[in-house]
Design a protein around this motif. Structure first.
Motif, PDB file in Angstrom:
ATOM      1  N   ARG A   1     -20.810   0.807  35.852  1.00  0.00           N
ATOM      2  CA  ARG A   1     -21.744   1.615  35.072  1.00  0.00           C
ATOM      3  C   ARG A   1     -23.160   1.429  35.591  1.00  0.00           C
ATOM      4  N   PHE A   2     -24.005   2.425  35.317  1.00  0.00           N
ATOM      5  CA  PHE A   2     -25.368   2.407  35.843  1.00  0.00           C
ATOM      6  C   PHE A   2     -26.179   1.230  35.320  1.00  0.00           C
ATOM      7  N   ASP A   3     -25.845   0.754  34.082  1.00  0.00           N
ATOM      8  CA  ASP A   3     -26.643  -0.321  33.493  1.00  0.00           C
ATOM      9  C   ASP A   3     -26.057  -1.702  33.714  1.00  0.00           C
ATOM     10  N   THR A   4     -25.007  -1.778  34.544  1.00  0.00           N
ATOM     11  CA  THR A   4     -24.362  -3.075  34.773  1.00  0.00           C
ATOM     12  C   THR A   4     -25.323  -4.072  35.402  1.00  0.00           C
ATOM     13  N   PHE A   5     -26.173  -3.609  36.299  1.00  0.00           N
ATOM     14  CA  PHE A   5     -27.030  -4.513  37.058  1.00  0.00           C
ATOM     15  C   PHE A   5     -28.456  -4.585  36.494  1.00  0.00           C
ATOM     16  N   VAL A   6     -28.729  -3.873  35.384  1.00  0.00           N
ATOM     17  CA  VAL A   6     -30.084  -3.791  34.850  1.00  0.00           C
ATOM     18  C   VAL A   6     -30.397  -5.022  33.999  1.00  0.00           C
ATOM     19  N   HIS A   7     -31.637  -5.504  34.122  1.00  0.00           N
ATOM     20  CA  HIS A   7     -32.096  -6.635  33.312  1.00  0.00           C
ATOM     21  C   HIS A   7     -31.971  -6.276  31.827  1.00  0.00           C
ATOM     22  N   PRO A   8     -31.531  -7.228  30.970  1.00  0.00           N
ATOM     23  CA  PRO A   8     -31.357  -6.912  29.543  1.00  0.00           C
ATOM     24  C   PRO A   8     -32.616  -6.348  28.889  1.00  0.00           C
ATOM     25  N   ASP A   9     -33.784  -6.836  29.288  1.00  0.00           N
ATOM     26  CA  ASP A   9     -35.029  -6.349  28.682  1.00  0.00           C
ATOM     27  C   ASP A   9     -35.362  -4.914  29.097  1.00  0.00           C
ATOM     28  N   ASP A  10     -34.708  -4.422  30.152  1.00  0.00           N
ATOM     29  CA  ASP A  10     -34.984  -3.070  30.642  1.00  0.00           C
ATOM     30  C   ASP A  10     -33.885  -2.079  30.276  1.00  0.00           C
ATOM     31  N   HIS A  11     -32.898  -2.527  29.470  1.00  0.00           N
ATOM     32  CA  HIS A  11     -31.781  -1.646  29.119  1.00  0.00           C
ATOM     33  C   HIS A  11     -32.263  -0.402  28.381  1.00  0.00           C
ATOM     34  N   ALA A  12     -33.202  -0.582  27.454  1.00  0.00           N
ATOM     35  CA  ALA A  12     -33.674   0.560  26.669  1.00  0.00           C
ATOM     36  C   ALA A  12     -34.315   1.616  27.568  1.00  0.00           C
ATOM     37  N   GLU A  13     -35.148   1.174  28.495  1.00  0.00           N
ATOM     38  CA  GLU A  13     -35.805   2.128  29.389  1.00  0.00           C
ATOM     39  C   GLU A  13     -34.796   2.788  30.319  1.00  0.00           C
ATOM     40  N   ALA A  14     -33.813   1.998  30.801  1.00  0.00           N
ATOM     41  CA  ALA A  14     -32.795   2.571  31.679  1.00  0.00           C
ATOM     42  C   ALA A  14     -31.946   3.591  30.930  1.00  0.00           C
ATOM     43  N   THR A  15     -31.602   3.297  29.669  1.00  0.00           N
ATOM     44  CA  THR A  15     -30.807   4.230  28.874  1.00  0.00           C
ATOM     45  C   THR A  15     -31.574   5.513  28.618  1.00  0.00           C
ATOM     46  N   ALA A  16     -32.861   5.385  28.289  1.00  0.00           N
ATOM     47  CA  ALA A  16     -33.688   6.576  28.068  1.00  0.00           C
ATOM     48  C   ALA A  16     -33.771   7.430  29.336  1.00  0.00           C
ATOM     49  N   ALA A  17     -33.895   6.768  30.491  1.00  0.00           N
ATOM     50  CA  ALA A  17     -33.948   7.506  31.754  1.00  0.00           C
ATOM     51  C   ALA A  17     -32.628   8.214  32.023  1.00  0.00           C
ATOM     52  N   PHE A  18     -31.504   7.530  31.718  1.00  0.00           N
ATOM     53  CA  PHE A  18     -30.189   8.148  31.930  1.00  0.00           C
ATOM     54  C   PHE A  18     -30.007   9.366  31.030  1.00  0.00           C
ATOM     55  N   GLU A  19     -30.456   9.268  29.772  1.00  0.00           N
ATOM     56  CA  GLU A  19     -30.354  10.406  28.866  1.00  0.00           C
ATOM     57  C   GLU A  19     -31.198  11.576  29.362  1.00  0.00           C
ATOM     58  N   ARG A  20     -32.345  11.272  29.942  1.00  0.00           N
ATOM     59  CA  ARG A  20     -33.207  12.339  30.461  1.00  0.00           C
ATOM     60  C   ARG A  20     -32.534  13.044  31.644  1.00  0.00           C
ATOM     61  N   ILE A  21     -32.009  12.277  32.575  1.00  0.00           N
ATOM     62  CA  ILE A  21     -31.395  12.897  33.747  1.00  0.00           C
ATOM     63  C   ILE A  21     -30.113  13.629  33.360  1.00  0.00           C
ATOM     64  N   SER A  22     -29.386  13.126  32.339  1.00  0.00           N
ATOM     65  CA  SER A  22     -28.156  13.777  31.889  1.00  0.00           C
ATOM     66  C   SER A  22     -28.451  15.105  31.217  1.00  0.00           C
ATOM     67  N   SER A  23     -29.654  15.266  30.669  1.00  0.00           N
ATOM     68  CA  SER A  23     -30.031  16.525  30.038  1.00  0.00           C
ATOM     69  C   SER A  23     -30.548  17.547  31.043  1.00  0.00           C
ATOM     70  N   GLY A  24     -30.520  17.199  32.339  1.00  0.00           N
ATOM     71  CA  GLY A  24     -30.899  18.143  33.381  1.00  0.00           C
ATOM     72  C   GLY A  24     -32.320  18.021  33.878  1.00  0.00           C
ATOM     73  N   LEU A  25     -33.039  16.957  33.476  1.00  0.00           N
ATOM     74  CA  LEU A  25     -34.424  16.779  33.898  1.00  0.00           C
ATOM     75  C   LEU A  25     -34.513  15.725  34.997  1.00  0.00           C
TER      76      LEU A  25
END
Length: 801
Positions: A349-373
């Motif tokens: 998964r995309f967040d497997t290697f992400v620092h725990p403190d950066d999970h929220a920002e990574a998830t928000a970025a994934f939601e943005r790219i998944s919405s076509g942006l």
């Protein structure tokens, strides 16, 4: 011979008598209606009898009566139109016509009636239920022996079904022919010829469309065989079409015709009966397209090779990830930069290697790219295989059900940026230290002197009251200085509420004259009374403070003499300022203009820095404008300045405009507690001096207290003796669990116990607010402490059953 003649004469007389008896018996030849019966016939003529018996719809009209009415309608006609005889007899048949009836057809019938001649016309009539039908109408005049017009006889035939079928067939044929002739693709029908072994050996063109010759280059093809037109035509064409003719299975394929030097896209299917061996062929010449495709394929292969080289050689991390969050492909840079093999990345998964403190920002970025942006410069820390972390800046572009992302290692850049920020902080701290030390030393001098004087023996009551008042006033000034510092740092816990900015400005203007003195003329420019109030959502106290600071700054710039103008208006944009682009929206703008000396251009960029001032020592701290700056930013607004040396200055404070809030119930002074009430308060404070003071103050107010030095001990006290405490009074800034988190946990475990928070500064409150808990700001008075605790207890008791 005579006997035979006599026999015949007798036989003749008998027949004549029999006929006479029958005529007498039958009368006019019609069956008379029985009792209560009725017939649609209006006459006894043989014409009526014949019309009554026939199955064909028929009517008879009488032109000798007014409006040529229907005098007879047989049962077949009644069934056809849906009307009974009672509804038909006596009416002109025009009532069978409707909006769709062609006036030309009506005219044909009318002219024939007038001319007393036969007419045949197909006319649109309507059933009783309103549905139309095509009626083939035959009308003939009927004359008596003297030649007088007696009746009009009309028979009908419903030809709707025939006309509909004919129309459909004709329309279908027309559409087919139009399509056949107009289509740009080649279209032909061929008839296959098979040999004795049932192998297709040739085909003859039965029909071709105009585009056939342009697509194939073959002319005059109808009636001719393919082997005649193209003797070298390849064998597989005959086999393919022969298979379609035998099996009836259509085919779609692309193939080259070497004999014609062309490529075709072909769709073939069998038409007609199997024995006819006919095949319809729709085709397009794709020779140019195939050449282009071959060229594009070669070019695409070259580019693919180039991409593969970039993919393998780049030091940036490349990845293809599906919108399910699973990596599909990764390049070799993952191994070089982070130590992970590409096989270990693919399938994760995309967040497997992400620092725990950066999970929220990574998830928000994934939601943005998944919405076509697309994504630009999203920095997160990514784990290396040896357990460390490196900063990667990601850019991504969505495509289909996945996205392409590139990550660049920016660990060194981040380190340099952090060093720069620390340098800036140190510089700011250096600027702040001198100013804070100067102002606080002045305040502490007053407090120290007052406390020393209070220690003197035999001190008069009047002086004691004066010294205590000086200490209290100095504490208020110190709190104000702290609030200004926190406002600049955007760390103060604001209490925003919705209020009318125009009313607040009008209220502050009442005290402006006192601030500016009599030599400064003050002009107030507010919206007229017809304009609705302009509401903002901000801390009213900080709003007033910002206005006062701007007024005082203007007063000092004019050296106590000039003209000061306060203007309030609506604005639809904030101009570009301090490297920020212009913002469009709905704002209120408060402008303070003076006629003072203006600001030197080299100082315009520094006027909002803390403790920066051009005033002489003792005339100001330089925190006024920094407070305005911090308040504007933390309230979602902006502060701008326009100035020209020697021509005055205008400061404009922008705040977002909001809708008015619902009317609030005014605060009511909580009821006083009984003398010696002993209400138990759990005090949570990690500072010994503050905790001891709080206990002492609460004891003086009649409360009983338990003091816990951190959140864990406080929770233990609550669990140890349930229902012991009526209120919890907790500091926000504590080691471990902070006060806001403690209050939330108490609300979850014991929602019946109210919690009051206290703090002089908290980044938690600045970032997250109080989450609905009451807040008492430090420094606080004993009266404020008593009031807020009593209110919390009173509200909690009112909610209990």
């Amino acid at each position: 011979m005579d006997e035979e003649n006599e026999r015949l004469r007798r036989r003749e007389r008998e027949l004549e008598d029999r006929v006479a008896r029958l005529e007498a018996q039958l009368g006019d030849g019609l069956r008379r209606p029985g009792q209560g019966q009725r017939t649609s016939a209006a006459s006894t003529d043989l014409l009526f009898t014949a019309a009554e018996k026939t199955r064909m719809p028929q009517i008879i009209t009488d032109p000798n009566l007014p409006d040529n009415p229907i005098v007879f309608a047989n049962r077949a006609f009644q069934n056809l139109c849906g009307y009974d005889a009672d509804e038909l007899i006596g009416r002109n048949c025009r009532f069978l016509q409707g909006p769709g009836t062609d006036p030309a057809d009506i005219a044909k019938v009318r002219d024939a009636i007038a001319a007393r001649r036969d007419v045949v016309v197909e006319i649109l009539n309507y059933h009783r239920d309103g549905t139309p039908f095509r009626n083939e109408l035959y009308v003939s005049p009927v004359f008596d022996p003297e030649g007088r017009l007696r009746y009009f006889f009309a028979s009908q035939l419903d030809v709707t079904r025939f006309r509909t079928t004919e129309g459909v067939l004709a329309e279908s044929e027309a559409r087919y022919r139009a399509l056949f002739d107009a289509v740009d693709s080649g279209l032909c029908v061929v008839e296959m010829r098979f040999d004795a072994d049932d192998r297709a050996v040739d085909y003859r063109f039965v029909e071709v469309n105009p585009a056939f010759a342009a697509q194939t280059g073959l002319h005059d093809a109808v009636g001719r065989w393919m082997t005649e037109l193209a003797p070298a035509h390849e064998r597989h064409w005959f086999d393919t079409y022969g298979e379609v003719a035998r099996t009836g299975r259509p085919v779609r394929f692309e193939s080259g015709a070497v004999a014609m030097g062309r490529w075709f896209d072909v769709h073939a299917l069998r038409v007609g009966e199997r024995e006819q061996h006919r095949v319809a062929i729709l085709f397009n010449d794709i020779t140019d397209r195939r050449r282009l495709e071959n060229h594009l394929e070669a070019t695409a292969q070259e580019r693919a090779d180039e991409r593969d080289m970039v993919w393998r050689a780049s030091r940036d991390l490349f990845v293809i990830c599906g919108f399910d969050g699973i990596f599909r492909k990764a390049n070799a840079a993952w191994t070089e930069t982070l130590g992970w093999d590409a096989a270990e990345v693919v399938g994760a998964r995309f967040d497997t290697f992400v620092h725990p403190d950066d999970h929220a920002e990574a998830t928000a970025a994934f939601e943005r790219i998944s919405s076509g942006l697309p994504l630009h410069d999203v920095d997160v820390r990514v784990r290396t295989k040896d357990g460390g972390y490196r900063w990667l800046s990601w850019n991504a572009i969505p495509r289909g059900d996945h996205y392409y992302a590139a990550g660049r290692d920016v660990t060194e850049r981040r380190a340099l940026e952090e060093q720069l920020r620390q340098s800036q902080k140190l510089e700011a701290v250096g600027q702040l230290t001198g100013g804070v030390a100067h102002d606080f030393n002045n305040l502490l001098t007053v407090i120290k002197s007052s406390t020393d004087l209070l220690k003197r023996p035999n001190l008069a009551e009047e002086r004691r009251v004066r010294y205590v008042g000086a200490i209290s006033e100095t504490v208020d000034r110190a709190a104000k200085l702290t609030g200004q510092l926190l406002a600049f740092a955007r760390r103060q816990a604001l209490r925003p509420e919705t209020f009318a900015a125009n009313r607040a400005v009008a209220a502050v203007s009442d005290m402006v004259g006192t601030l500016t003195g009599s030599r400064i003329h003050v002009e107030l420019d507010l919206p007229d009374a017809q304009t609705q109030d302009l509401y903002v959502n901000a801390d009213p106290s900080q709003f007033d403070t910002a206005l006062v600071n701007l007024v005082v700054n203007a007063r000092d710039a004019m050296d106590g003499q000039g003209r000061l103008r306060i203007c309030l208006r609506r604005a639809t944009r904030i101009p570009a300022v301090r490297a920020h682009p212009a913002q469009r929206g709905d704002f209120i703008a408060v402008s303070i203009s003076d006629t003072g000396s203006g600001i030197a251009p080299e100082n315009l960029e520094r006027i909002f820095e803390p403790f920066f001032t051009t005033k002489t020592v003792g005339q100001g701290t330089g925190l006024g404008l920094s407070q305005v700056f911090g308040f504007a930013k933390q309230s979602g607004g902006e502060i701008t300045v326009e100035s020209r040396k020697g021509a005055g200055t205008t400061f404009t404070l922008y705040l977002p405009r909001v809708a008015p809030a619902a009317a609030s119930v005014p605060d009511v002074e909580p009821e006083a507690l009984a003398e010696g009430h002993g209400t138990c308060v759990l005090v949570v404070e990690d500072n010994f001096d503050v905790g001891a003071f709080a206990q002492q103050a609460l004891s003086e107010l009649g409360f009983s207290t338990v003091w816990a030095t951190d959140a864990e001990k406080a929770l233990a006290e609550i669990e140890r003796i349930p229902f012991r405490f009526e209120v919890v009074f907790s500091d926000v800034m504590m080691p471990g669990m902070n006060g806001v988190e403690l209050a939330g946990e108490i609300r979850r475990r014991r929602p019946d116990i109210p919690v009051v928070l206290t703090s002089g500064y908290s980044d938690v409150l600045a970032a997250e607010g109080t989450h609905g808990f009451d807040l008492l700001r430090k420094p606080y008075s004993v009266a404020d402490l008593s009031r807020i605790l009593r209110r919390a207890i009173q509200e909690a008791r009112s909610k209990r059953p």
